[in-house]
Design a protein around this motif. Structure first.
Motif, PDB file in Angstrom:
ATOM      1  N   LYS A  23     -19.885  28.748  16.280  1.00  0.00           N
ATOM      2  CA  LYS A  23     -21.164  29.037  15.629  1.00  0.00           C
ATOM      3  C   LYS A  23     -21.169  28.523  14.187  1.00  0.00           C
ATOM      4  O   LYS A  23     -22.201  28.139  13.660  1.00  0.00           O
ATOM      5  CB  LYS A  23     -21.513  30.517  15.700  1.00  0.00           C
ATOM      6  CG  LYS A  23     -20.604  31.411  14.917  1.00  0.00           C
ATOM      7  CD  LYS A  23     -21.087  32.858  14.896  1.00  0.00           C
ATOM      8  CE  LYS A  23     -20.195  33.630  13.948  1.00  0.00           C
ATOM      9  NZ  LYS A  23     -20.332  35.018  13.889  1.00  0.00           N
ATOM     10  N   TYR A  24     -19.989  28.476  13.565  1.00  0.00           N
ATOM     11  CA  TYR A  24     -19.934  27.956  12.195  1.00  0.00           C
ATOM     12  C   TYR A  24     -20.255  26.468  12.144  1.00  0.00           C
ATOM     13  O   TYR A  24     -20.990  26.013  11.279  1.00  0.00           O
ATOM     14  CB  TYR A  24     -18.572  28.219  11.552  1.00  0.00           C
ATOM     15  CG  TYR A  24     -18.367  29.663  11.173  1.00  0.00           C
ATOM     16  CD1 TYR A  24     -19.275  30.309  10.332  1.00  0.00           C
ATOM     17  CD2 TYR A  24     -17.287  30.386  11.646  1.00  0.00           C
ATOM     18  CE1 TYR A  24     -19.108  31.641   9.986  1.00  0.00           C
ATOM     19  CE2 TYR A  24     -17.108  31.724  11.306  1.00  0.00           C
ATOM     20  CZ  TYR A  24     -18.019  32.342  10.475  1.00  0.00           C
ATOM     21  OH  TYR A  24     -17.870  33.652  10.130  1.00  0.00           O
ATOM     22  N   ARG A  25     -19.679  25.704  13.065  1.00  0.00           N
ATOM     23  CA  ARG A  25     -19.978  24.267  13.067  1.00  0.00           C
ATOM     24  C   ARG A  25     -21.459  24.033  13.317  1.00  0.00           C
ATOM     25  O   ARG A  25     -22.072  23.190  12.668  1.00  0.00           O
ATOM     26  CB  ARG A  25     -19.134  23.549  14.127  1.00  0.00           C
ATOM     27  CG  ARG A  25     -17.679  23.461  13.736  1.00  0.00           C
ATOM     28  CD  ARG A  25     -16.865  22.719  14.783  1.00  0.00           C
ATOM     29  NE  ARG A  25     -15.457  22.910  14.512  1.00  0.00           N
ATOM     30  CZ  ARG A  25     -14.547  23.254  15.420  1.00  0.00           C
ATOM     31  NH1 ARG A  25     -14.883  23.406  16.684  1.00  0.00           N
ATOM     32  NH2 ARG A  25     -13.290  23.412  15.088  1.00  0.00           N
ATOM     33  N   GLN A  26     -22.025  24.797  14.247  1.00  0.00           N
ATOM     34  CA  GLN A  26     -23.458  24.662  14.522  1.00  0.00           C
ATOM     35  C   GLN A  26     -24.278  24.999  13.287  1.00  0.00           C
ATOM     36  O   GLN A  26     -25.184  24.262  12.908  1.00  0.00           O
ATOM     37  CB  GLN A  26     -23.879  25.609  15.662  1.00  0.00           C
ATOM     38  CG  GLN A  26     -23.350  25.199  17.009  1.00  0.00           C
ATOM     39  CD  GLN A  26     -23.865  26.107  18.119  1.00  0.00           C
ATOM     40  OE1 GLN A  26     -25.042  26.460  18.140  1.00  0.00           O
ATOM     41  NE2 GLN A  26     -22.996  26.482  19.034  1.00  0.00           N
ATOM     42  N   LYS A  27     -23.933  26.119  12.642  1.00  0.00           N
ATOM     43  CA  LYS A  27     -24.730  26.570  11.488  1.00  0.00           C
ATOM     44  C   LYS A  27     -24.614  25.623  10.300  1.00  0.00           C
ATOM     45  O   LYS A  27     -25.562  25.474   9.534  1.00  0.00           O
ATOM     46  CB  LYS A  27     -24.316  27.979  11.081  1.00  0.00           C
ATOM     47  CG  LYS A  27     -24.838  29.053  12.020  1.00  0.00           C
ATOM     48  CD  LYS A  27     -24.354  30.417  11.550  1.00  0.00           C
ATOM     49  CE  LYS A  27     -25.004  31.546  12.321  1.00  0.00           C
ATOM     50  NZ  LYS A  27     -24.462  32.846  11.866  1.00  0.00           N
ATOM     51  N   ILE A  28     -23.456  24.990  10.142  1.00  0.00           N
ATOM     52  CA  ILE A  28     -23.297  24.021   9.046  1.00  0.00           C
ATOM     53  C   ILE A  28     -24.228  22.837   9.273  1.00  0.00           C
ATOM     54  O   ILE A  28     -24.925  22.392   8.354  1.00  0.00           O
ATOM     55  CB  ILE A  28     -21.828  23.561   8.911  1.00  0.00           C
ATOM     56  CG1 ILE A  28     -20.970  24.703   8.361  1.00  0.00           C
ATOM     57  CG2 ILE A  28     -21.734  22.330   7.996  1.00  0.00           C
ATOM     58  CD1 ILE A  28     -19.467  24.469   8.469  1.00  0.00           C
ATOM     59  N   LEU A  29     -24.269  22.329  10.494  1.00  0.00           N
ATOM     60  CA  LEU A  29     -25.169  21.203  10.786  1.00  0.00           C
ATOM     61  C   LEU A  29     -26.624  21.620  10.568  1.00  0.00           C
ATOM     62  O   LEU A  29     -27.411  20.861  10.001  1.00  0.00           O
ATOM     63  CB  LEU A  29     -24.971  20.702  12.219  1.00  0.00           C
ATOM     64  CG  LEU A  29     -23.644  19.984  12.498  1.00  0.00           C
ATOM     65  CD1 LEU A  29     -23.582  19.559  13.955  1.00  0.00           C
ATOM     66  CD2 LEU A  29     -23.452  18.785  11.589  1.00  0.00           C
ATOM     67  N   ILE A  30     -26.960  22.834  11.000  1.00  0.00           N
ATOM     68  CA  ILE A  30     -28.334  23.325  10.817  1.00  0.00           C
ATOM     69  C   ILE A  30     -28.650  23.449   9.321  1.00  0.00           C
ATOM     70  O   ILE A  30     -29.738  23.093   8.871  1.00  0.00           O
ATOM     71  CB  ILE A  30     -28.539  24.658  11.567  1.00  0.00           C
ATOM     72  CG1 ILE A  30     -28.493  24.407  13.079  1.00  0.00           C
ATOM     73  CG2 ILE A  30     -29.858  25.331  11.164  1.00  0.00           C
ATOM     74  CD1 ILE A  30     -28.280  25.644  13.939  1.00  0.00           C
TER      75      ILE A  30
END
Length: 93
Positions: A23-30
């Motif tokens: 979820k961290y990698r996703q949220k960073i891209l977002i």
């Protein structure tokens, strides 16, 4: 048939396998999706984590060419930017 295979290149699949479980990698891209330049503390605030924790994820995403740092030589205030690959991945998450 074939169109779907073209749409999902091996590269995109590899990126998704890397990004989706975290979820961290996703949220960073977002956090970077609007092509804003952000420093790690801003990204950490968006993601809801501490900066030192986020720095590890930033390094990994950078290695995969999903984000880039535009001023690598800076020791403080490094600015991160989403790449074309990063934008493609966002379409699928």
């Amino acid at each position: 048939g074939d169109n779907i295979m073209k749409e999902y290149s091996d590269e995109i699949i590899e990126f998704l396998v890397y990004v989706k479980p975290s979820k961290y990698r996703q949220k960073i891209l977002i956090s970077l999706k609007d092509e804003k330049l952000k420093i790690p503390s801003e990204i950490a605030r968006d993601v809801g984590a501490i900066t030192s924790h986020i720095s590890i994820y930033l390094s990994g995403l950078k290695e995969k060419n999903l984000i880039k740092c535009i001023n690598e030589e800076a020791t403080k205030g490094r600015l991160y930017h989403i790449t074309e690959n990063g934008k493609k991945v966002l379409k699928y998450i």
